[in-house]
Design an enzyme around this catalytic site. Structure first.
Site, PDB file in Angstrom:
ATOM      1  N   ASP A 142       2.913  -3.317   4.165  1.00  0.00           N
ATOM      2  CA  ASP A 142       3.098  -1.945   4.666  1.00  0.00           C
ATOM      3  C   ASP A 142       4.436  -1.932   5.404  1.00  0.00           C
ATOM      4  O   ASP A 142       4.468  -2.003   6.639  1.00  0.00           O
ATOM      5  CB  ASP A 142       1.967  -1.549   5.629  1.00  0.00           C
ATOM      6  CG  ASP A 142       0.598  -1.702   4.992  1.00  0.00           C
ATOM      7  OD1 ASP A 142      -0.047  -2.767   5.182  1.00  0.00           O
ATOM      8  OD2 ASP A 142       0.173  -0.786   4.277  1.00  0.00           O
ATOM      9  N   HIS A 150      -8.244  -8.433  -0.991  1.00  0.00           N
ATOM     10  CA  HIS A 150      -7.709  -8.885   0.299  1.00  0.00           C
ATOM     11  C   HIS A 150      -8.719  -9.876   0.875  1.00  0.00           C
ATOM     12  O   HIS A 150      -9.911  -9.565   0.966  1.00  0.00           O
ATOM     13  CB  HIS A 150      -7.612  -7.720   1.282  1.00  0.00           C
ATOM     14  CG  HIS A 150      -6.399  -6.859   1.144  1.00  0.00           C
ATOM     15  ND1 HIS A 150      -6.109  -6.150   0.002  1.00  0.00           N
ATOM     16  CD2 HIS A 150      -5.393  -6.584   2.013  1.00  0.00           C
ATOM     17  CE1 HIS A 150      -4.983  -5.465   0.192  1.00  0.00           C
ATOM     18  NE2 HIS A 150      -4.524  -5.722   1.393  1.00  0.00           N
ATOM     19  N   GLU A 188      -7.111 -13.094   5.643  1.00  0.00           N
ATOM     20  CA  GLU A 188      -6.097 -12.489   6.536  1.00  0.00           C
ATOM     21  C   GLU A 188      -6.686 -12.419   7.946  1.00  0.00           C
ATOM     22  O   GLU A 188      -6.285 -13.159   8.825  1.00  0.00           O
ATOM     23  CB  GLU A 188      -5.708 -11.101   6.017  1.00  0.00           C
ATOM     24  CG  GLU A 188      -4.739 -10.354   6.900  1.00  0.00           C
ATOM     25  CD  GLU A 188      -4.606  -8.876   6.519  1.00  0.00           C
ATOM     26  OE1 GLU A 188      -5.553  -8.288   5.935  1.00  0.00           O
ATOM     27  OE2 GLU A 188      -3.539  -8.314   6.800  1.00  0.00           O
ATOM     28  N   HIS A 226       0.866  -1.186   0.000  1.00  0.00           N
ATOM     29  CA  HIS A 226       0.000   0.000   0.000  1.00  0.00           C
ATOM     30  C   HIS A 226       0.897   1.229   0.000  1.00  0.00           C
ATOM     31  O   HIS A 226       1.738   1.356   0.924  1.00  0.00           O
ATOM     32  CB  HIS A 226      -0.899  -0.020   1.232  1.00  0.00           C
ATOM     33  CG  HIS A 226      -1.738  -1.247   1.325  1.00  0.00           C
ATOM     34  ND1 HIS A 226      -3.056  -1.312   0.944  1.00  0.00           N
ATOM     35  CD2 HIS A 226      -1.415  -2.513   1.726  1.00  0.00           C
ATOM     36  CE1 HIS A 226      -3.510  -2.542   1.097  1.00  0.00           C
ATOM     37  NE2 HIS A 226      -2.536  -3.299   1.563  1.00  0.00           N
TER      38      HIS A 226
HETATM   39  N1  LIG Z   1      -2.813  -5.820   5.539  1.00  0.00           N
HETATM   40  C1  LIG Z   1      -3.877  -5.050   5.226  1.00  0.00           C
HETATM   41  N2  LIG Z   1      -5.107  -5.597   5.224  1.00  0.00           N
HETATM   42  C2  LIG Z   1      -6.171  -4.856   4.890  1.00  0.00           C
HETATM   43  N3  LIG Z   1      -6.103  -3.563   4.558  1.00  0.00           N
HETATM   44  C3  LIG Z   1      -4.888  -2.982   4.567  1.00  0.00           C
HETATM   45  N4  LIG Z   1      -4.499  -1.710   4.284  1.00  0.00           N
HETATM   46  C4  LIG Z   1      -3.169  -1.651   4.440  1.00  0.00           C
HETATM   47  N5  LIG Z   1      -2.683  -2.838   4.818  1.00  0.00           N
HETATM   48  C5  LIG Z   1      -3.734  -3.690   4.902  1.00  0.00           C
HETATM   49 ZN   LIG Z   2      -2.528  -5.316   2.157  1.00  0.00          ZN
END
Ligand SMILES: Nc1ncnc2[nH]cnc12
Ligand SMILES: [Zn+2]
Length: 326
Positions: free
Chosen positions: A268, A186, A189, A10
């Site tokens: 990130d 996504h 997770e 991101h």
């Molecule tokens: N790992 C992540 N999962 C969901 N949204 C995000 N925005 C930034 N990192 C993220």
């Molecule tokens: Zn992400």
């Protein structure tokens, strides 16, 4: 030295604490709530997202975003990366008071500067934010389809996976897919295997952001392998957020051994105390990945990249000669 590629990062989440502190000085803002002793401060996914949002509010014009993109891409090139695909968020740009067109123009400017200086190729994936709901994600999709940019080649969805259901976002993803954008989501997770299955069924992505909790369902793992769905795996992020308790417990090797195409990205980087180079090191140390296997991961990322075929071929050629970057 292994040539690398990243397909899950991101851009606001790539802003180092030093860069954000510099922006805070520029705008006279106090960031001591999210940065202490040069590191970001957060304790769980919700407070991570809040720190991410605060940091992103300090990038307010095209020049700020050109600086962010160029800075990150230079860092990646120094880690021997030849390709970077990163998520952008027009929602964050608008919240920061920036016209999305200026946001994209600024990022593209930074991408061009890094490419001219160091030869690193990069593309943007527009995203909607899941916790903002279906209308907001559809608006993000419509914006990017109505305002096409040659360096924006994909559409995805990030944010809080615990909110809403993939079926709420079908129209947004149909708009993006019908416009020829690459589709990634996504999933798997913060929520388990059912989240990955539902994302596949309703949003028909070619890639899944993370997807690692698919390991909970052997039939789903087989489906990912059979349908050649790419997993954008971010091991450092998963451990930092407590998705798995340790690298030894991370399912990357099991997914790979089951025939799933797994790749390596940092998500990130400074927020998760990692980098793309560190993710490759983690795979070497904990996932039994030797240099050839790591180069195959880079190749898989480039094969899965949302780029035109000429660019893909040029990138793959660089892997074959292992031409150093720059
Ligand atoms: N790992 C992540 N999962 C969901 N949204 C995000 N925005 C930034 N990192 C993220
Ligand atoms: Zn992400």
């Amino acid at each position: 030295m292994v040539l690398k590629a990243e397909i899950h990062c991101h851009i606001e989440g790539a802003a180092s604490p030093a860069l954000v502190e510099g922006q805070a000085r520029k705008y006279g803002e106090d960031v001591s709530a999210i940065i202490r002793d040069g590191s970001y401060v957060w304790s769980d996914f919700t407070s991570f997202l809040r720190a991410f949002d605060v940091a992103s509010m300090l990038f307010r014009d095209a020049d700020d975003y050109a600086l962010l993109a160029e800075t990150y891409l230079r860092e990646l090139a120094a880690q021997d990366a030849i390709y970077s695909e990163f998520f952008i968020s027009t929602d964050h740009a608008e919240t920061a008071g920036l016209d999305p067109a200026d946001y994209i123009y600024g990022l593209a400017e930074g991408m061009e500067r890094a490419r001219n200086a160091l030869g690193i190729e990069s593309r943007m994936i527009a995203t909607g934010l899941r916790h903002k709901g279906p209308e907001a994600v559809e608006e993000a999709a419509r914006y990017i389809v109505d305002n096409p940019h040659p360096l924006v080649t994909g559409f995805g969805m990030a944010g809080d996976e615990r909110m809403h259901h993939p079926s709420d976002f079908v129209r947004a993803f149909d708009i993006a897919r019908d416009a020829g954008l690459g589709i990634t989501v996504h999933a798997g997770e913060l929520v388990g295997a059912e989240s990955v299955r539902d994302a596949l069924d309703h949003l028909r992505p070619t890639r899944i952001g993370h997807g690692v909790r698919a390991i909970e369902d052997p039939d789903l793992v087989k489906r990912l392998a059979d349908e050649e769905i790419i997993l954008e795996v971010c091991p450092g992020s998963n451990i930092a957020l407590g998705v798995f308790p340790s690298f030894a417990a991370h399912p990357f090797p099991r997914l790979r051994d089951a025939g799933v195409t797994v790749t390596l990205s940092a998500d990130d980087p400074p927020f998760f105390y990692t980098s793309l180079a560190r993710e490759y090191e983690i795979a070497g140390e904990h996932f039994r990945m030797g240099e050839d296997a790591l180069l195959n991961v880079t190749r898989a990322s480039i094969e899965a990249a949302y780029v035109d075929e000429a660019t893909r071929e040029a990138l793959l050629a660089r892997l074959r000669v292992k031409m150093p970057v720059g």
